[in-house]
Structures are given as C-alpha cells and as structure tokens.
Design an enzyme around this catalytic site. Structure first.
Site, PDB file in Angstrom:
ATOM      1  N   LYS A 207       0.845  -1.198   0.000  1.00 28.70           N
ATOM      2  CA  LYS A 207       0.000   0.000   0.000  1.00 28.70           C
ATOM      3  C   LYS A 207       0.885   1.255   0.000  1.00 28.70           C
ATOM      4  O   LYS A 207       0.681   2.168  -0.773  1.00 28.70           O
ATOM      5  CB  LYS A 207      -0.922  -0.030   1.224  1.00 28.70           C
ATOM      6  CG  LYS A 207      -1.834   1.154   1.332  1.00 28.70           C
ATOM      7  CD  LYS A 207      -2.824   1.023   2.470  1.00 28.70           C
ATOM      8  CE  LYS A 207      -3.562   2.346   2.644  1.00 28.70           C
ATOM      9  NZ  LYS A 207      -4.489   2.338   3.757  1.00 28.70           N
ATOM     10  N   GLU A 213      10.473  -4.764   4.626  1.00 25.67           N
ATOM     11  CA  GLU A 213      10.565  -6.182   4.228  1.00 25.67           C
ATOM     12  C   GLU A 213      10.254  -6.324   2.738  1.00 25.67           C
ATOM     13  O   GLU A 213      10.971  -7.004   1.997  1.00 25.67           O
ATOM     14  CB  GLU A 213       9.539  -7.030   5.009  1.00 25.67           C
ATOM     15  CG  GLU A 213       9.826  -7.158   6.485  1.00 25.67           C
ATOM     16  CD  GLU A 213       9.124  -6.105   7.317  1.00 25.67           C
ATOM     17  OE1 GLU A 213       8.943  -4.959   6.828  1.00 25.67           O
ATOM     18  OE2 GLU A 213       8.760  -6.414   8.467  1.00 25.67           O
ATOM     19  N   GLY A 267      -4.927  -1.781   4.815  1.00 28.82           N
ATOM     20  CA  GLY A 267      -4.125  -2.919   4.348  1.00 28.82           C
ATOM     21  C   GLY A 267      -4.820  -4.254   4.586  1.00 28.82           C
ATOM     22  O   GLY A 267      -4.898  -5.106   3.704  1.00 28.82           O
ATOM     23  N   ARG A 268      -5.354  -4.425   5.784  1.00 30.06           N
ATOM     24  CA  ARG A 268      -5.959  -5.727   6.133  1.00 30.06           C
ATOM     25  C   ARG A 268      -7.351  -5.908   5.527  1.00 30.06           C
ATOM     26  O   ARG A 268      -7.978  -6.943   5.724  1.00 30.06           O
ATOM     27  CB  ARG A 268      -5.967  -5.908   7.642  1.00 30.06           C
ATOM     28  CG  ARG A 268      -6.626  -4.792   8.426  1.00 30.06           C
ATOM     29  CD  ARG A 268      -6.314  -4.908   9.914  1.00 30.06           C
ATOM     30  NE  ARG A 268      -6.777  -3.760  10.673  1.00 30.06           N
ATOM     31  CZ  ARG A 268      -6.077  -2.645  10.867  1.00 30.06           C
ATOM     32  NH1 ARG A 268      -4.890  -2.505  10.317  1.00 30.06           N
ATOM     33  NH2 ARG A 268      -6.572  -1.651  11.603  1.00 30.06           N
ATOM     34  N   GLU A 353      -5.047  -6.676  14.595  1.00 25.65           N
ATOM     35  CA  GLU A 353      -4.522  -5.361  14.210  1.00 25.65           C
ATOM     36  C   GLU A 353      -5.646  -4.327  14.296  1.00 25.65           C
ATOM     37  O   GLU A 353      -5.402  -3.149  14.499  1.00 25.65           O
ATOM     38  CB  GLU A 353      -3.924  -5.413  12.795  1.00 25.65           C
ATOM     39  CG  GLU A 353      -2.908  -4.306  12.532  1.00 25.65           C
ATOM     40  CD  GLU A 353      -2.125  -4.479  11.238  1.00 25.65           C
ATOM     41  OE1 GLU A 353      -0.924  -4.798  11.293  1.00 25.65           O
ATOM     42  OE2 GLU A 353      -2.712  -4.282  10.154  1.00 25.65           O
ATOM     43  N   HIS A 384      -5.296 -33.193  17.539  1.00 26.62           N
ATOM     44  CA  HIS A 384      -4.191 -34.017  18.037  1.00 26.62           C
ATOM     45  C   HIS A 384      -3.070 -33.153  18.594  1.00 26.62           C
ATOM     46  O   HIS A 384      -1.928 -33.608  18.715  1.00 26.62           O
ATOM     47  CB  HIS A 384      -3.685 -34.918  16.910  1.00 26.62           C
ATOM     48  CG  HIS A 384      -4.760 -35.853  16.440  1.00 26.62           C
ATOM     49  ND1 HIS A 384      -4.958 -37.099  17.005  1.00 26.62           N
ATOM     50  CD2 HIS A 384      -5.744 -35.687  15.522  1.00 26.62           C
ATOM     51  CE1 HIS A 384      -6.002 -37.673  16.413  1.00 26.62           C
ATOM     52  NE2 HIS A 384      -6.497 -36.834  15.518  1.00 26.62           N
ATOM     53  N   LYS A 512       9.179  -1.039  14.236  1.00 23.35           N
ATOM     54  CA  LYS A 512       9.793  -0.678  12.944  1.00 23.35           C
ATOM     55  C   LYS A 512      10.861   0.392  13.160  1.00 23.35           C
ATOM     56  O   LYS A 512      11.965   0.308  12.632  1.00 23.35           O
ATOM     57  CB  LYS A 512       8.731  -0.109  11.992  1.00 23.35           C
ATOM     58  CG  LYS A 512       7.756  -1.114  11.423  1.00 23.35           C
ATOM     59  CD  LYS A 512       6.875  -0.425  10.374  1.00 23.35           C
ATOM     60  CE  LYS A 512       5.620  -1.197  10.066  1.00 23.35           C
ATOM     61  NZ  LYS A 512       4.678  -0.495   9.216  1.00 23.35           N
TER      62      LYS A 512
HETATM   63  O1  F6P Z   1       3.056  -3.218   9.723  1.00 24.14           O
HETATM   64  C1  F6P Z   1       1.684  -3.325   9.576  1.00 24.14           C
HETATM   65  C2  F6P Z   1       1.242  -2.924   8.207  1.00 24.14           C
HETATM   66  O2  F6P Z   1       1.212  -1.545   8.104  1.00 24.14           O
HETATM   67  C3  F6P Z   1      -0.116  -3.521   7.893  1.00 24.14           C
HETATM   68  O3  F6P Z   1      -1.171  -2.806   8.390  1.00 24.14           O
HETATM   69  C4  F6P Z   1      -0.060  -3.620   6.423  1.00 24.14           C
HETATM   70  O4  F6P Z   1      -1.027  -4.502   5.939  1.00 24.14           O
HETATM   71  C5  F6P Z   1       1.352  -4.111   6.230  1.00 24.14           C
HETATM   72  O5  F6P Z   1       2.093  -3.425   7.206  1.00 24.14           O
HETATM   73  C6  F6P Z   1       1.940  -3.899   4.873  1.00 24.14           C
HETATM   74  O6  F6P Z   1       1.961  -2.550   4.499  1.00 24.14           O
HETATM   75  P1  F6P Z   1       2.164  -2.139   3.012  1.00 24.14           P
HETATM   76  O7  F6P Z   1       1.077  -2.727   2.201  1.00 24.14           O
HETATM   77  O8  F6P Z   1       2.129  -0.637   3.013  1.00 24.14           O
HETATM   78  O9  F6P Z   1       3.508  -2.645   2.569  1.00 24.14           O
END
Ligand code: F6P
Length: 549
Positions: A207, A213, A267-268, A353, A384, A512
């Site tokens: 987003k 990452e 995002g979610r 979240e 199990h 972060k």
């Molecule tokens: O670290 C949490 C977050 O901001 C989430 O809410 C989001 O879905 C995810 O990181 C990834 O963010 P982006 O789509 O901006 O890379």
C-alpha cells in the site's frame, strides 16, 4: 467515552451472567428441544449455529440492547457514507465499495469512487486474462509459468490465504502463484529455487511502497531478474500494486503495470482491491469476481438484516459476551478444511490489528478489555495438538468451527470423517462427560474400584464450553468472500462497542522505528550504550558469535 446506556447494557449482561452461570448447556439443551431453531440463523446457503453458547433469549436480547446502545447502526451508516471514521489517520473506511455490485453512487469526500474502482477491476481482468492466456509474456517471449507476490501483512495474508483456500480453482500446471513476505532471505531464496527468471512474473504489493521487508525482497527479486536477463527485462517481469504510484514508477515498473488503490482501503481490508491481483491470476477473473460478489452479498446482509438475524452482529456480540462479561481472553478459529490453513493467520491480522487497542476514540484508556487473541489451525490436525486444553484446560476458549458439506478434488470417504469430527468436537465441548458417565464407562471396562477412583478425575470433561458452527455447501469463491466479509463486519461491530478505532495500527510502528535504529549496530559492532543492558548484551553476544565463525 463510554455512555450511560452502554454501561447500563453491560450491567444488565452481568446480571444475566449471574442468572445463567449455574446452568450447564447440557441442561439448556435437555430443557429446550427447539434450541437449535431458536439459536441458528441462515443467510443464503450459510448457516450459523450458535446454540452451543452460554446464552438464552434473555442474554441475546440484552446483547442486542448493547449493540443498540453502542450505536452500531449509526456507525455502520457513517462507514458506508464515507465519513472519516478512521479518525487518527483522517480517512474513510470504504473497502465495501471495492466489491459493491449496485448502481448507487458510493462517495468518499464528495466523490463517487465507483468509476475508479471499476476501472481498476477492468485493468485487473485484462492483465490477468492476458497473463493466463499467454498474450503477456516475459522479456524473452516465454509464457509466464510462475507469479511471485512480494508483500507483507495485508498485502500478503489475504491473497495468500485465498489462493490456497481456492486451490481447486487454480491450474498449477499452467500458472503457479507464490507468496514471499518475510525479510528472512530464506523465504525468497526457497521460493525462487525452483523457478526460472524468464518465466517468472513478480508483483510488488505494498500500500505504502515503503515497507522495509517488501522493498528488500523486491530489490533482491529485481537483481535476480537483472542478473539472469538484463536491466531492460524489469519492465516485463514486474508489476506493482500500491497507493504510491510515484514510488512504483521510481522502482522501474511501467505505468501500465501499476495497479492502484486508495487510502480509504486499509491494508488488512485490501484483498478486494488490486491487492487481489495474484488471486485473479491464480483462479481467473471470473472466479475473482464471484469472490467479490460473495462479499457484496454479505455486506448487504450486514447493512440490512435486523440484529437478531444478522450473522456478523451475532458473532460480534457473542465475542463481547465472552471477552467482557466472562473474561475469556482468546478465541479459536477452527476450519475443518486443510486448504483454509492460513485462514486463522489471516483473521489474526484482521481482528488483532483492528481491535488490539487500549484507548477509546477520544484518546482515553478503555475501561474494559478489547480484542481477544485470535488463533487456530485446521481440524482435524488441531485435535491431536491443542484441543486437550480446549476440552480440559483451565481456560475456556470459545471456538468457531467452519465446515463445508462438499469438497472439490477430495478423496472418497475422507470428507465424511472430517465433517463427523467437526460436529463431534462441538458436541463434546458442549456436553462434556460427567463423573457418573466416566465411572459407568470404567466399570463397564472391568476396572476395579481403586483404579476407577484414581483415574476418573482425569477422564472428566467439564463441558459447557462454547462454540459457533458455520456450515456451507462448498468453499466456492463466493462463499469464501462471504466468510471473510462476515468476519470483517464482526470485527467492526466489536470495535464500535469498545469505542475504539479499528482502522489504524500505530502499535506496529515502534518496533519498525527501533529496528531501523538497531540495524547499523547489527551490521557492524558500534557504540550501543544508548540501549538498555539487555539489548546491549544481545548485540555483544551476536557479534561474539559472528566473529567466531
Ligand atoms: O506493519 C503493519 C502494516 O502496516 C499492515 O497494516 C499492512 O497490511 C502491512 O504493514 C503492509 O503494508 P504495506 O502494504 O504498506 O507494505
């Protein structure tokens, strides 16, 4: 701020708890043959059986009163009318528009967003059709055989879960879709190990297009392409999904390969947006469209059904009942569907979240607990492993069981056992096993009185353990869309009752920030005196071990 009406509703619920606390669910069932009819609800082909809960009509009425007192109606309408209910980020919350099927305008900040939404969907359709059909190919003219989605959190969990859940709708012989999220290089390396650069398409999904990452993985993927092919191949082998179009272009992605979405999509809540592009590639646009339609149908149900018939509202209220009135800290999601293995992880982000918050909308400390810990695994595997604790542990864990009547590509004879196990678990949790039953069973097995006395306490099941069961004919794209939207709305209703902002996520920021600060000291030994002694010790230990190798 909580209101006197909400406080009165909670007080009433406390009274109901006192009233029913001494009654075992086993007796509630024995005394009411119509209990299933009274406490189950269907919407289309989806059944929610919530009769195996510590409730009676009095409790349910009091819960519906709570929803009214908390203003669920009003807030739902504010969401749908594009008000900035995500106050800390000053944004509307309009993911429902992404799947809206009607003709009405859907406005955010005075603008009808539907034309843009439909434009992006059309672009997804064209692109996914062309990649699947082989009209869009890699730089060397070969058809794509593999798509790698690089994203994390909401830019990974939704599409990854959906792709796996809908495996019967994919055709891995033609196109495989993979997901890389972790900054651990093993994730990308292991994924790329079996792939060929000339037939691999990457989607960088973020987003913000700044998530460390994702950008780290995207840069490494870019090098993999450039090293194997050349710099000019990047435009053929990369697409991007983001709200940050400028950053995508800077990365070297062609503008016609950038699929946009909007800041009013959290995002979610973004699997319905262009973040769903890998899903469309995996299952084909027609099925992706059916997925959106399923969610839209659930939106309609949520927006129009009275609370007493409203599945997300009922689930939310039962969750509040257990979290706040009974004090149960966790909630298990147990799909009896191996392909839904990532569903609990997906719901963890969606729920935790969203509702893992400790301040109210006006910035005061909450006065009662908010979001529960969400966890789970598919049945029967979980049986199990951790079900022991659910049956006999000291913590009561309300559960959601999910199961389909039919399965695709299954093997004869397995599904009956899967369903039988699912139904048996909720029955066992509700009934338990009494001392008399245990003793009778042991006596019948020929055990002597001394043995029975020693063993019986271990074989007791308290029962009275709550669960919901969701049953549907088959896990189609439409049904999966319904189920996800159902949980989204459940989380929304709970957030309204707790008077928190379910749409921000400030809690992920501190880690972060600190990681950025610590990274240089992990890379090279450096002055660490500004850190606490534990962090100093860890860094020293790390460097000592590193130099030993
Ligand atoms: O670290 C949490 C977050 O901001 C989430 O809410 C989001 O879905 C995810 O990181 C990834 O963010 P982006 O789509 O901006 O890379």
């Amino acid at each position: 701020m909580t209101t006197p009406e909400v406080e009165a509703a909670f007080e009433a619920l406390e009274g109901h708890k006192q009233r029913i606390a001494g009654t075992h669910m086993r007796d509630m069932f024995a005394n009411d043959p119509a209990r299933f009819d009274s406490f189950s609800v269907t919407y289309g082909e989806l059944l929610l059986d919530y009769s195996k809960n510590r409730i009676d009509q009095g409790v349910m009425d009091a819960l519906f009163d709570l929803a009214k007192a908390a203003g669920v109606d009003k807030r739902r309408s504010q969401m749908w009318h594009g008000e900035h209910i995500n106050t800390t980020e000053d944004r509307a919350v309009m993911h429902m528009a992404l799947r809206y099927q009607g003709l009405e305008e859907v406005t955010v900040d005075g603008e009808n967003v539907m034309p843009e939404v439909r434009e992006v969907l059309a672009a997804i359709e064209t692109f996914s059709d062309k990649v699947r059909g082989g009209q869009i190919r890699g730089a060397s003219g070969k058809k794509f055989t593999d798509v790698v989605n690089i994203g994390i959190g909401g830019s990974d969990l939704g599409p990854a879960m959906v792709t796996q859940a809908l495996a019967p709708y994919t055709d891995p012989k033609k196109l495989r879709v993979h997901y890389v999220s972790n900054v651990d290089g093993a994730h990308l390396a292991d994924t790329l190990a079996g792939l060929s650069p000339s037939t691999t398409l990457f989607i960088v999904a973020s987003k913000t297009f700044t998530t460390d990452e994702t950008m780290t993985n995207a840069r490494s993927a870019r090098s993999w392409i450039v090293n194997a092919l050349d710099e000019t191949a990047v435009s053929s082998h990369f697409a991007a999904v983001s709200t940050n179009i400028a950053a995508c272009a800077k990365f070297g992605i062609d503008t016609d390969r950038i699929f946009g979405f909007w800041d009013w999509v959290g995002g979610r809540y973004s699997v319905w947006s262009a973040i769903g592009l890998p899903v469309a590639l995996a299952i084909g646009y027609k099925n992706f469209d059916a997925f959106l339609k399923g969610a839209a149908a659930m939106d309609k149900h949520f927006r129009t059904a009275p609370f007493k018939d409203n599945i997300p509202v009922i689930l939310a209220l039962l969750g509040v009942w257990y979290r706040n009135v009974w004090g149960f800290p966790t909630h298990a999601v147990l799909p009896y569907d191996q392909r839904m293995v990532r569903f609990p992880a997906y719901l963890q982000q969606q729920d935790m979240e969203s509702n893992g918050k400790a301040v109210t909308l006006d910035g005061r400390s909450v006065t009662r607990d908010t979001g529960p810990i969400i966890w789970g695994e598919p049945g029967t595997n979980g049986q199990h492993a951790f079900y022991q604790l659910i049956h006999q542990g000291t913590t009561v864990i309300p559960c959601d069981f999910l199961v389909a009547v039919r399965t695709r590509n299954g093997i004869n004879g397995h599904h009956v056992k899967l369903v039988a196990n699912c139904f048996a678990q909720s029955e066992a949790l509700m009934l338990g096993k009494t001392a008399e039953e245990v003793v009778a069973e042991l006596r019948a097995s020929g055990m002597k009185a001394d043995g029975i006395r020693a063993l019986a306490p271990h074989k007791l099941f308290p029962g009275n353990r709550p669960s919901n069961t969701l049953v549907y004919p088959e896990l189609t794209p439409g049904m999966l869309g319904k189920l996800i939207a159902m949980y989204e709305h459940k989380v929304f209703v709970q957030g309204v009752i707790w008077n928190i902002n379910s749409f921000d996520q400030w809690g992920v920021e501190l880690g972060k920030q600190l990681a950025k600060n610590i990274a240089p000291k992990v890379r090279e030994p450096a002055d660490t005196s500004m850190h606490d002694v534990s962090t100093q010790g860890l860094l020293t230990h790390y460097h000592n071990l590193r130099t030993k190798r």
